[in-house]
Write an enzyme that holds these catalytic residues in place. Structure first.
Site, short mmCIF file in Angstrom:
data_model
loop_
_atom_site.label_atom_id
_atom_site.label_comp_id
_atom_site.label_asym_id
_atom_site.label_seq_id
_atom_site.Cartn_x
_atom_site.Cartn_y
_atom_site.Cartn_z
N HIS A 169 0.73 -1.45 0.60
CA HIS A 169 0.06 0.30 0.02
C HIS A 169 0.90 1.74 0.05
O HIS A 169 1.30 1.76 1.07
CB HIS A 169 -0.65 0.48 1.54
CG HIS A 169 -2.12 0.13 0.90
ND1 HIS A 169 -2.62 0.89 0.07
CD2 HIS A 169 -3.07 1.21 2.09
CE1 HIS A 169 -4.40 2.33 0.44
NE2 HIS A 169 -4.28 1.64 1.90
N GLU A 273 0.34 0.64 -6.15
CA GLU A 273 0.41 -0.62 -5.33
C GLU A 273 0.78 -1.58 -6.06
O GLU A 273 -0.09 -2.25 -6.72
CB GLU A 273 -0.17 -0.87 -4.11
CG GLU A 273 -1.31 0.47 -4.16
CD GLU A 273 -2.17 0.73 -2.66
OE1 GLU A 273 -2.59 -1.27 -1.87
OE2 GLU A 273 -3.28 1.36 -2.60
O1 TA6 Z 1 -5.18 1.19 -2.10
C1 TA6 Z 1 -6.91 1.85 -2.22
C2 TA6 Z 1 -7.32 1.53 -1.18
O2 TA6 Z 1 -7.71 0.26 -1.37
C3 TA6 Z 1 -9.55 2.46 -0.99
O3 TA6 Z 1 -10.22 1.37 -1.31
C4 TA6 Z 1 -9.17 3.18 -0.36
O4 TA6 Z 1 -10.15 3.01 0.16
C5 TA6 Z 1 -7.55 3.10 1.22
O5 TA6 Z 1 -7.28 1.96 0.46
C6 TA6 Z 1 -7.69 3.40 2.03
O6 TA6 Z 1 -7.45 1.63 2.84
P1 TA6 Z 1 -6.78 2.33 4.53
O7 TA6 Z 1 -7.59 1.07 5.00
O8 TA6 Z 1 -5.42 2.63 4.34
O9 TA6 Z 1 -8.04 3.31 4.51
#
Ligand code: TA6
Length: 316
Positions: A169, A273
């Site tokens: 991420h 990612e």
């Molecule tokens: O990577 C994108 C994502 O999956 C989006 O859907 C958004 O929800 C983001 O991750 C935020 O994830 P988090 O759990 O770090 O707030």
């Protein structure tokens, strides 16, 4: 992350410090000139990657919360054993909200002027209650000249098979999201998280941003590029073992809805990612999977337009 920290121990290639602001132990890697990287033992999360001139290349929210079990908003978090919220676990799994350790059985140090740290996460008895599979999740963070590599390895140490999804991420720092382009994903299929994860085919040229984008691109090339026009720099993301790629910018409304995200911080970040999502990875007992993501920062004129398969078609 704050600069106020106490050094607790020194290893030839990295430093372990306790960050007095967050209270978390972090590992600091030193590279050529003023380059560095920082990794928290909490979540095994990279929270800083600085270039050779000391410029911060990753986005960390000024409102990030450093209080377990809340995940830290920004840097590069490991989403395991589940990416997204389709399974029974919390969104993006629990690995990013657990305490990792420095791997007691690390791989040999990298050669070629790079420095690295090896981290390990194993499930607790509590984890086994929510995800009844024994595993070893390893992360090697490697810092080199203009490069940051994350190598994740999942070993099935159980007596039965299991499947998982995983993503790195990655929050990149950009000068102005309206002046950023992502190349390499043109014409591919993607799941759109903003439309009940329905599958679409990208019709566009490169990806640009003028609203919230929350997509998982499928069966993507190994190399992608994030071009920051204002800075005249490009992040090149090279991945192996990760067939998919997530792209996210929360834009205005979602930014305001996230308590650990500044209202206007969407302007200065983009998530791209390396991910294994569409086809969960299956491991039999004793098997190990490896996925690697390398980020390199280069000058933009080196890459602009080279990732677009339409342009590439004309090239040998
Ligand atoms: O990577 C994108 C994502 O999956 C989006 O859907 C958004 O929800 C983001 O991750 C935020 O994830 P988090 O759990 O770090 O707030």
């Amino acid at each position: 992350m704050s600069d106020h920290s106490e050094t607790t121990s020194v290893n030839p290639s990295f430093l372990i410090e306790k960050d007095s602001t967050s209270g978390f132990e972090k590992i600091k890697l030193f590279g050529p000139k003023r380059s560095s990287a920082e990794v928290l033992l909490y979540g095994g999360q990279v929270t800083s990657w600085k270039s050779e001139n000391g410029e911060e290349l990753l986005f960390m929210s000024s409102k990030a919360v450093f209080k377990p079990p809340k995940p830290v908003r920004g840097g590069i978090a490991i989403c395991f054993p589940q990416f997204g919220n389709l399974g029974s676990l919390e969104t993006h799994g629990f690995a990013r909200s657990r305490m990792w350790v420095i791997d007691p059985d690390p791989q040999p140090p990298p050669t070629n002027e790079m420095t690295a740290v090896d981290l390990l996460l194993k499930p607790t008895n509590e984890d086994m209650k929510i995800w009844p599979h024994n595993f070893e999740l390893r992360l090697r963070v490697t810092l080199g000249a203009g490069k940051l590599q994350l190598t994740s390895r999942v070993r099935n140490t159980d007596n039965k098979p299991f499947t998982f999804t995983l993503a790195l991420h990655t929050h990149l720092s950009v000068s102005d999201i309206s002046d950023v382009r992502v190349e390499g994903l043109e014409t591919l299929d993607y799941f759109d998280n903003l439309q009940d994860r329905q599958r679409f085919t990208d019709q566009g040229d490169s990806i640009t941003f003028d609203c919230e984008v929350d997509r998982i691109y499928l069966s993507t090339p190994q190399s992608l590029a994030v071009i920051d026009h204002e800075k005249k720099t490009t992040f090149v993301l090279r991945k192996t073992g990760f067939p998919d790629a997530a792209v996210w910018n929360p834009w205005i409304k979602k930014s305001k809805a996230l308590v650990d995200f500044g209202d206007d911080e969407y302007l200065r970040m983009v998530c791209i990612e390396a991910a294994a999502v569409e086809k969960p990875i299956a491991l039999k007992p004793g098997e190990e999977w490896t996925g690697r993501q390398e980020l390199e920062v280069v000058s933009s004129n080196y890459f602009s337009g080279q990732m677009d398969p339409v342009n590439l078609k004309g090239k040998s």
